[in-house]
Scaffold this motif. Sequence first.
Motif, PDB file in Angstrom:
ATOM      1  N   ASP A 157       0.823  -1.213   0.000  1.00  0.00           N
ATOM      2  CA  ASP A 157       0.000   0.000   0.000  1.00  0.00           C
ATOM      3  C   ASP A 157       0.856   1.262   0.000  1.00  0.00           C
ATOM      4  OD1 ASP A 157      -2.582  -0.989  -0.081  1.00  0.00           O
ATOM      5  OD2 ASP A 157      -2.886  -0.935   2.086  1.00  0.00           O
ATOM      6  N   THR A 158       0.355   2.292  -0.675  1.00  0.00           N
ATOM      7  CA  THR A 158       0.903   3.636  -0.533  1.00  0.00           C
ATOM      8  C   THR A 158       0.098   4.339   0.544  1.00  0.00           C
ATOM      9  OG1 THR A 158       1.664   3.788  -2.824  1.00  0.00           O
ATOM     10  CG2 THR A 158       1.267   5.858  -1.671  1.00  0.00           C
ATOM     11  N   GLY A 182       4.156  -0.240   1.262  1.00  0.00           N
ATOM     12  CA  GLY A 182       5.234  -0.205   0.288  1.00  0.00           C
ATOM     13  C   GLY A 182       5.855   1.166   0.130  1.00  0.00           C
ATOM     14  N   TYR A 183       5.085   2.224   0.387  1.00  0.00           N
ATOM     15  CA  TYR A 183       5.557   3.588   0.203  1.00  0.00           C
ATOM     16  C   TYR A 183       4.802   4.461   1.188  1.00  0.00           C
ATOM     17  CZ  TYR A 183       7.517   7.502  -2.505  1.00  0.00           C
ATOM     18  OH  TYR A 183       8.228   8.607  -2.917  1.00  0.00           O
ATOM     19  N   ALA A 220       0.391  14.729  -5.471  1.00  0.00           N
ATOM     20  CA  ALA A 220       0.317  14.101  -6.793  1.00  0.00           C
ATOM     21  C   ALA A 220       1.718  13.765  -7.302  1.00  0.00           C
ATOM     22  CB  ALA A 220      -0.398  15.023  -7.766  1.00  0.00           C
ATOM     23  N   LYS A 221       2.686  14.605  -6.981  1.00  0.00           N
ATOM     24  CA  LYS A 221       4.065  14.348  -7.401  1.00  0.00           C
ATOM     25  C   LYS A 221       4.681  13.219  -6.581  1.00  0.00           C
ATOM     26  CE  LYS A 221       8.516  16.688  -8.061  1.00  0.00           C
ATOM     27  NZ  LYS A 221       9.245  17.980  -7.946  1.00  0.00           N
ATOM     28  N   ALA A 222       4.405  13.210  -5.273  1.00  0.00           N
ATOM     29  CA  ALA A 222       4.972  12.174  -4.402  1.00  0.00           C
ATOM     30  C   ALA A 222       4.338  10.810  -4.649  1.00  0.00           C
ATOM     31  CB  ALA A 222       4.784  12.572  -2.941  1.00  0.00           C
ATOM     32  N   ALA A 223       3.062  10.795  -5.006  1.00  0.00           N
ATOM     33  CA  ALA A 223       2.346   9.529  -5.243  1.00  0.00           C
ATOM     34  C   ALA A 223       1.583   9.636  -6.558  1.00  0.00           C
ATOM     35  CB  ALA A 223       1.404   9.230  -4.079  1.00  0.00           C
ATOM     36  N   PRO A 224       2.280   9.584  -7.692  1.00  0.00           N
ATOM     37  CA  PRO A 224       1.606   9.781  -8.986  1.00  0.00           C
ATOM     38  C   PRO A 224       0.518   8.749  -9.283  1.00  0.00           C
ATOM     39  CG  PRO A 224       3.862   8.990  -9.270  1.00  0.00           C
ATOM     40  CD  PRO A 224       3.723   9.367  -7.833  1.00  0.00           C
ATOM     41  N   ALA A 245      -6.042  12.743  -4.085  1.00  0.00           N
ATOM     42  CA  ALA A 245      -4.992  11.787  -4.445  1.00  0.00           C
ATOM     43  C   ALA A 245      -5.421  10.337  -4.293  1.00  0.00           C
ATOM     44  CB  ALA A 245      -3.759  12.034  -3.571  1.00  0.00           C
ATOM     45  N   ALA A 246      -6.601  10.090  -3.767  1.00  0.00           N
ATOM     46  CA  ALA A 246      -7.018   8.730  -3.438  1.00  0.00           C
ATOM     47  C   ALA A 246      -7.215   7.870  -4.676  1.00  0.00           C
ATOM     48  CB  ALA A 246      -8.304   8.763  -2.629  1.00  0.00           C
TER      49      ALA A 246
END
Length: 348
Positions: A157-158, A182-183, A220-224, A245-246
């Motif tokens: 999971d992020t 995972g992130y 959005a940049k950290a978790a595209p 971002a979800a």
Amino acid sequence: MSDLPSTYQEVRLAARPDGLPAPWHFTIAEVPLPGPLPGPVAGQVLVRNRYFRVTASLRMMISQGAEKVQGVPFPALQVGDTLAGEAIGVIVRAPAGSALRVGDLVSHFLGWREYALVNEAACTRLEPTLPDPVAHLGRGETAYAALTRGVNIIPGDTVFISAGGSAIGSMAGQIARLLGAGYVIGSAVSPGQGERLVRELGYDAAVIRDVDGPLEEQLAKAAPDGIDVFQDNVGGDQLRAAVAAAREGARFVLTGALSGQLSPDGTGRTAPVELDSFQILTKRIIMRGYSADDDPDAHAEWIQRFDDWLRSGDIVFPHVRVRGIDQAPNALMQVIEGRHLGTVVVEL
């Protein structure tokens, strides 16, 4: 015990703040130590406090108009009242027949004072499980319960943790990783704190509020590819950014509302935010408010895992110790300003 003092110090509310508190809203009072037990205080124990936790949630107890807001599990204090918060101390007097004994280490809710007369039922005896007693004042239990009961971490999971440097957030990022994330992304109040989240607490990335552009863009940049889990200690624009971002089926667990507690307006007991309900609907986001009190069975499980992780070096307990009760009001200002990483404790 003949070596007990005749007086002790405690922090009292001198004036209710209209907005964020300042040092002059508090006063240090010298008060008589309660007399020997038993007597009129049978059923109570006298505790010599060793540590108490300083948290922004105190704002909800002291603000003007706080008594008018219902549904918050913190009592509104009156001018002249002694402040309260979770504390750890040693019993120095106990009535005959008490299940608690002189020398027992206990936790209770009457911090912000050097000595406390506490109902026996309101004390919890602390076993010497954790390598450092002050670790019992950490907020890891809230983070652990939220990430094992409030939501479930699926391997890979992020995960996004708001207020990643707070007492809860500084533990939540580490716990999410240990549970298989995972992130892991955390929000921070400054670039320096963001660097510490990555360097000291194992976060993969940090988003910085009010510094590097809108949070939605940073996230959005950290978790595209989006986030799967959001553990929220803030609300406000961070909750709004997490909705944007979800991923589909994302799971949100809300454990705090610092956006309200740290707002210069209001009482700290409300945290309004405007959300795009269309995104919540179409992404099928699951959103849940959560308290560790919902699952009391998590406590023993957390203490055992926390002890194992501390001793193995898999987790750290970020905290700052401030020495002396006279420094407690300043410590509260520092918490509100976000100057420290992790739990802030006053050591007496």
